[in-house]
Write a protein that holds these residues in place. Structure first.
Motif, PDB file in Angstrom:
ATOM      1  N   MET A 463      24.777 -36.165  21.033  1.00 44.41           N
ATOM      2  CA  MET A 463      24.934 -34.848  20.719  1.00 44.41           C
ATOM      3  C   MET A 463      26.472 -34.818  19.808  1.00 44.41           C
ATOM      4  N   ARG A 464      27.282 -35.842  20.123  1.00 49.21           N
ATOM      5  CA  ARG A 464      28.638 -35.783  19.436  1.00 49.21           C
ATOM      6  C   ARG A 464      28.281 -36.164  17.952  1.00 49.21           C
ATOM      7  N   ARG A 465      27.223 -37.060  17.693  1.00 48.56           N
ATOM      8  CA  ARG A 465      26.818 -37.064  16.253  1.00 48.56           C
ATOM      9  C   ARG A 465      26.101 -36.117  15.685  1.00 48.56           C
ATOM     10  N   ALA A 466      25.596 -35.221  16.312  1.00 43.78           N
ATOM     11  CA  ALA A 466      24.848 -34.033  15.949  1.00 43.78           C
ATOM     12  C   ALA A 466      25.895 -32.930  15.510  1.00 43.78           C
ATOM     13  N   LEU A 467      26.846 -32.928  16.172  1.00 44.79           N
ATOM     14  CA  LEU A 467      27.928 -31.745  16.072  1.00 44.79           C
ATOM     15  C   LEU A 467      29.117 -32.366  15.631  1.00 44.79           C
ATOM     16  N   HIS A 468      29.216 -32.183  14.030  1.00 47.28           N
ATOM     17  CA  HIS A 468      30.447 -33.156  13.591  1.00 47.28           C
ATOM     18  C   HIS A 468      31.538 -32.561  13.680  1.00 47.28           C
ATOM     19  N   GLY A 469      31.811 -31.272  14.040  1.00 50.46           N
ATOM     20  CA  GLY A 469      33.133 -30.818  14.299  1.00 50.46           C
ATOM     21  C   GLY A 469      33.455 -30.811  15.743  1.00 50.46           C
ATOM     22  N   SER A 470      32.833 -31.648  16.430  1.00 51.14           N
ATOM     23  CA  SER A 470      33.088 -31.528  18.079  1.00 51.14           C
ATOM     24  C   SER A 470      34.124 -32.727  18.169  1.00 51.14           C
ATOM     25  N   ARG A 471      34.579 -32.579  19.442  1.00 56.97           N
ATOM     26  CA  ARG A 471      35.422 -33.997  20.191  1.00 56.97           C
ATOM     27  C   ARG A 471      34.641 -34.226  21.402  1.00 56.97           C
ATOM     28  N   MET A 472      34.915 -35.661  21.826  1.00 55.18           N
ATOM     29  CA  MET A 472      34.342 -35.910  23.237  1.00 55.18           C
ATOM     30  C   MET A 472      35.254 -36.544  24.009  1.00 55.18           C
ATOM     31  N   ILE A 473      35.283 -36.144  25.070  1.00 54.45           N
ATOM     32  CA  ILE A 473      36.074 -36.769  26.488  1.00 54.45           C
ATOM     33  C   ILE A 473      35.390 -37.547  27.368  1.00 54.45           C
ATOM     34  N   THR A 474      35.431 -38.714  27.226  1.00 54.33           N
ATOM     35  CA  THR A 474      34.651 -39.554  28.612  1.00 54.33           C
ATOM     36  C   THR A 474      35.379 -39.846  29.631  1.00 54.33           C
ATOM     37  N   VAL A 475      34.933 -39.633  30.714  1.00 53.86           N
ATOM     38  CA  VAL A 475      35.687 -39.619  32.131  1.00 53.86           C
ATOM     39  C   VAL A 475      35.155 -41.255  32.453  1.00 53.86           C
ATOM     40  N   ALA A 476      35.959 -42.171  32.453  1.00 54.11           N
ATOM     41  CA  ALA A 476      35.727 -43.842  32.363  1.00 54.11           C
ATOM     42  C   ALA A 476      35.093 -43.920  33.625  1.00 54.11           C
ATOM     43  N   ALA A 496      40.912 -26.688  29.559  1.00 52.66           N
ATOM     44  CA  ALA A 496      41.684 -25.589  29.650  1.00 52.66           C
ATOM     45  C   ALA A 496      42.352 -25.525  28.057  1.00 52.66           C
ATOM     46  N   ARG A 497      43.014 -26.166  27.699  1.00 54.48           N
ATOM     47  CA  ARG A 497      43.799 -26.170  26.432  1.00 54.48           C
ATOM     48  C   ARG A 497      42.682 -25.780  25.317  1.00 54.48           C
ATOM     49  N   TYR A 498      41.651 -26.346  25.007  1.00 60.26           N
ATOM     50  CA  TYR A 498      40.689 -25.932  24.353  1.00 60.26           C
ATOM     51  C   TYR A 498      40.186 -24.560  24.372  1.00 60.26           C
ATOM     52  N   LEU A 499      39.939 -24.257  25.606  1.00 60.06           N
ATOM     53  CA  LEU A 499      39.539 -22.865  25.664  1.00 60.06           C
ATOM     54  C   LEU A 499      40.497 -21.608  25.634  1.00 60.06           C
ATOM     55  N   THR A 500      41.683 -22.020  25.787  1.00 58.87           N
ATOM     56  CA  THR A 500      42.720 -21.279  25.811  1.00 58.87           C
ATOM     57  C   THR A 500      43.322 -20.845  24.313  1.00 58.87           C
ATOM     58  N   THR A 501      43.444 -21.958  23.579  1.00 51.51           N
ATOM     59  CA  THR A 501      43.877 -22.100  22.415  1.00 51.51           C
ATOM     60  C   THR A 501      42.927 -22.222  21.290  1.00 51.51           C
ATOM     61  N   GLY A 502      41.697 -22.729  21.503  1.00 57.79           N
ATOM     62  CA  GLY A 502      40.772 -23.001  20.469  1.00 57.79           C
ATOM     63  C   GLY A 502      41.052 -24.178  19.679  1.00 57.79           C
ATOM     64  N   ARG A 503      42.056 -24.943  20.112  1.00 56.76           N
ATOM     65  CA  ARG A 503      42.370 -26.318  19.396  1.00 56.76           C
ATOM     66  C   ARG A 503      41.603 -27.329  19.842  1.00 56.76           C
ATOM     67  N   LEU A 504      40.942 -28.152  19.336  1.00 56.72           N
ATOM     68  CA  LEU A 504      40.404 -29.493  19.814  1.00 56.72           C
ATOM     69  C   LEU A 504      41.306 -30.566  19.807  1.00 56.72           C
ATOM     70  N   PRO A 505      41.118 -31.632  20.752  1.00 54.30           N
ATOM     71  CA  PRO A 505      41.692 -32.796  20.546  1.00 54.30           C
ATOM     72  C   PRO A 505      41.704 -33.525  19.106  1.00 54.30           C
ATOM     73  N   ALA A 506      42.722 -34.001  18.723  1.00 57.06           N
ATOM     74  CA  ALA A 506      42.685 -34.800  17.193  1.00 57.06           C
ATOM     75  C   ALA A 506      41.669 -35.677  17.298  1.00 57.06           C
ATOM     76  N   LYS A 507      41.212 -36.475  18.281  1.00 58.41           N
ATOM     77  CA  LYS A 507      40.283 -37.364  18.143  1.00 58.41           C
ATOM     78  C   LYS A 507      39.290 -37.502  19.548  1.00 58.41           C
ATOM     79  N   ASP A 508      38.351 -38.098  19.560  1.00 64.75           N
ATOM     80  CA  ASP A 508      37.659 -38.606  20.656  1.00 64.75           C
ATOM     81  C   ASP A 508      38.255 -39.466  21.619  1.00 64.75           C
ATOM     82  N   SER A 509      38.301 -39.537  22.839  1.00 62.83           N
ATOM     83  CA  SER A 509      39.101 -40.340  23.848  1.00 62.83           C
ATOM     84  C   SER A 509      38.525 -40.324  25.136  1.00 62.83           C
ATOM     85  N   THR A 510      39.034 -41.391  25.990  1.00 65.46           N
ATOM     86  CA  THR A 510      38.575 -41.831  27.152  1.00 65.46           C
ATOM     87  C   THR A 510      39.561 -41.563  28.267  1.00 65.46           C
TER      88      THR A 510
END
Length: 514
Positions: A463-476, A496-510
């Motif tokens: 899904m991450r590859r298909a949505l180029h504008g997305s970011r992904m958070i993995t819970v290790a 919560a930060r994304y829904l309230t501000t519309g800003r995605l994280p700068a990069k994918d993270s775990t």
């Protein structure tokens, strides 16, 4: 000369009028002349959904076309619900929700998700639930299926395969006999179109969205079909859109093997407690000896004896290390002549309570929104979507047999379960539209447990590859199917930060475990 040219004056006048009319047409509506415009003009009649629920939980019915290729034809009802934003001054818009399935009713999601969302999210969004077309209280369908016919995964053997073929054929025949007028229209693309009608009826330019499991695919399809109307999309436990749907079924087996290996290591480290083996190899040997014994003589269990295939069918439990182990111990003891084992790993321990089905899984009546919902409604809708979304299902039973043998050899734990024959082999009408190719730059936030048995990590990465504008958070260390829906987790603050501000994280993270 321009003013003396009547034709040019007419053209300029028409152009000016078009500009003026465009300025006066609400951006929330459909284009002038679009036959869907009449649906956008519906006036919703909100009323309290159900006694015992908060008064703020309201429901209404929306009319949508059964067939979007014939929008002036037959209509069906869509049951929708809402809990209004807590702070009208801070309100950003609407947050539509889908619990998964396909076939899961979502009308109650606003009240079920509300406690899981922080105050800053609840004050900014009207939480909108809905039962997807065909499901729950949205013109529900049924196929009159037996309990056995509602079970989707079956172990393979040369002895039982003819029965598997007959069962799959029976499901397809029953569904088309009972609901053949509706089934061709119960697709993800049409549900996405329904969401856009709801958007217009609610008077919104864009929608935000939270989808769990299958709901991630529904959300991704919406972003592909309506990118300019997609706002903030949270996809919890994602499907790989490139694999729908036969590839998704077969994609469970590789992750099951990884989870099983992880479990053997954990059980070996706790051999003093459980006695299943001092090394991972010993634990693995203990398990497969149990399976072989159960195939010869089914193991006594509450609710009925379990053969090896039935035990293997619980492969998803291996992601829950502490929950599944007591069950394996109980099965081994029962096979050795002890008391009958619990029927499932969940029954063996209360530790899996947090991994139950996500919000929206219930189908109870809701006040004035009662409906005669067939008992097999979730299964009927699921098969309609699985079989109607794509033409990727083989039609020849022998192809399934070959795939089963190949996958079982490679993935002994669950390879046959996802590859075995399904009703889609005999579905009367193939998909009317090609499967949606998801490939866009719409912003979205994907959250994923590392150890998810239903939508594996590899699927979320697809899904991450298909949505180029997305970011992904993995819970290790995350175990089970669902991050936000089974919270709290380390991903909650980012959501919560994304829904309230519309800003995605700068990069994918775990992030760390729960």
């Amino acid at each position: 000369m321009v003013l003396r040219d009547g034709r040019m004056i007419s053209a300029l006048t028409v152009g000016a009028l078009t500009t003026v009319m465009a300025a006066l047409t609400p951006a929330t509506a459909f284009a002038a002349g679009d036959p869907l415009q009449r649906y956008a003009q519906q006036e919703l009649r909100w009323e309290r959904c159900e006694e015992g629920r908060p008064a703020a939980f309201e429901c209404a019915k929306v009319k949508v076309p059964l067939d979007y290729a014939d929008p002036r034809g037959r209509t069906i009802d869509l049951a929708v619900s809402r809990v209004a934003a807590a702070d009208p001054k801070e309100r950003h818009g609407v947050l539509l929700m889908n619990p998964g399935g396909p076939g899961g009713p979502g009308l109650t999601m606003p009240v079920e998700m509300e406690p899981l969302l922080p105050a800053e999210v609840r004050e900014r969004f009207d939480l909108i639930g809905f039962d997807p077309r065909g499901a729950g209280r949205s013109t529900p369908v049924g196929c009159d299926l037996t309990d056995d016919e509602q079970t989707g995964l079956h172990p393979y053997s040369t002895r039982t395969f003819p029965k598997d073929v007959a069962r799959a054929r029976s499901v397809a025949d029953k569904c088309w006999a009972e609901a053949g007028d509706l089934l061709p229209h119960l697709t993800t693309r049409n549900t996405a179109r329904d969401m856009d009608v709801v958007r217009a009826v609610l008077g919104e330019r864009r929608i935000s969205y939270f989808g769990h499991s299958y709901g991630t695919y529904l959300g991704a399809v919406y972003t592909q079909m309506f990118p300019q109307r997609s706002d903030r999309f949270v996809l919890d436990s994602a499907v790989d859109p490139a694999l729908v749907w036969r590839g998704s079924f077969r994609g469970w087996a590789p992750e099951a093997e990884l989870a099983f290996t992880r479990w053997t290591e954990w059980a070996a480290a706790h051999d003093a407690v459980y006695g299943l083996g001092a090394t991972p190899a010993d634990v693995r040997r203990t398990y497969w000896e149990l399976i072989a014994r159960a195939d010869r003589t089914p193991v006594p269990a509450e609710g009925g004896a379990l053969d090896g295939g039935a035990i293997r069918s619980a492969y998803t439990d291996f992601v829950h290390l502490e929950a599944v182990t007591p069950w394996i111990v109980a099965l081994k003891a029962a096979a050795d002549g002890g008391t009958p084992a619990p029927a499932t790993a969940t029954a063996a321990t209360a530790a899996t309570a947090a991994t139950a089905a996500g919000p929206g899984a219930r189908t109870e009546a809701a006040g004035a929104f009662t409906a005669d919902i067939p008992a097999d409604n979730p299964s009927a809708v699921a098969w309609a979507v699985y079989c109607g979304d794509t033409r990727s299902w083989p039609r020849d039973p022998e192809q399934y047999r070959q795939d089963v043998i190949r996958d079982r050899a490679k993935y002994p734990l669950a390879g046959d379960l996802g590859a075995n024959i399904q009703p889609c082999a005999f579905w009367k009408s193939p998909s009317r539209e090609p499967a949606t190719v998801v490939n866009n730059d719409v912003d979205a936030l994907i959250v994923q447990n590392r150890w998810d048995p239903r939508t594996p990590l590899a699927a979320a990465q697809g899904m991450r590859r298909a949505l180029h504008g997305s970011r992904m958070i993995t819970v290790a260390g995350g175990e089970g199917h669902g991050v936000v829906v089974n919270g709290p987790s380390c991903a909650d603050a980012t959501v919560a930060r994304y829904l309230t501000t519309g800003r995605l994280p700068a990069k994918d993270s775990t992030c760390g475990g729960r």
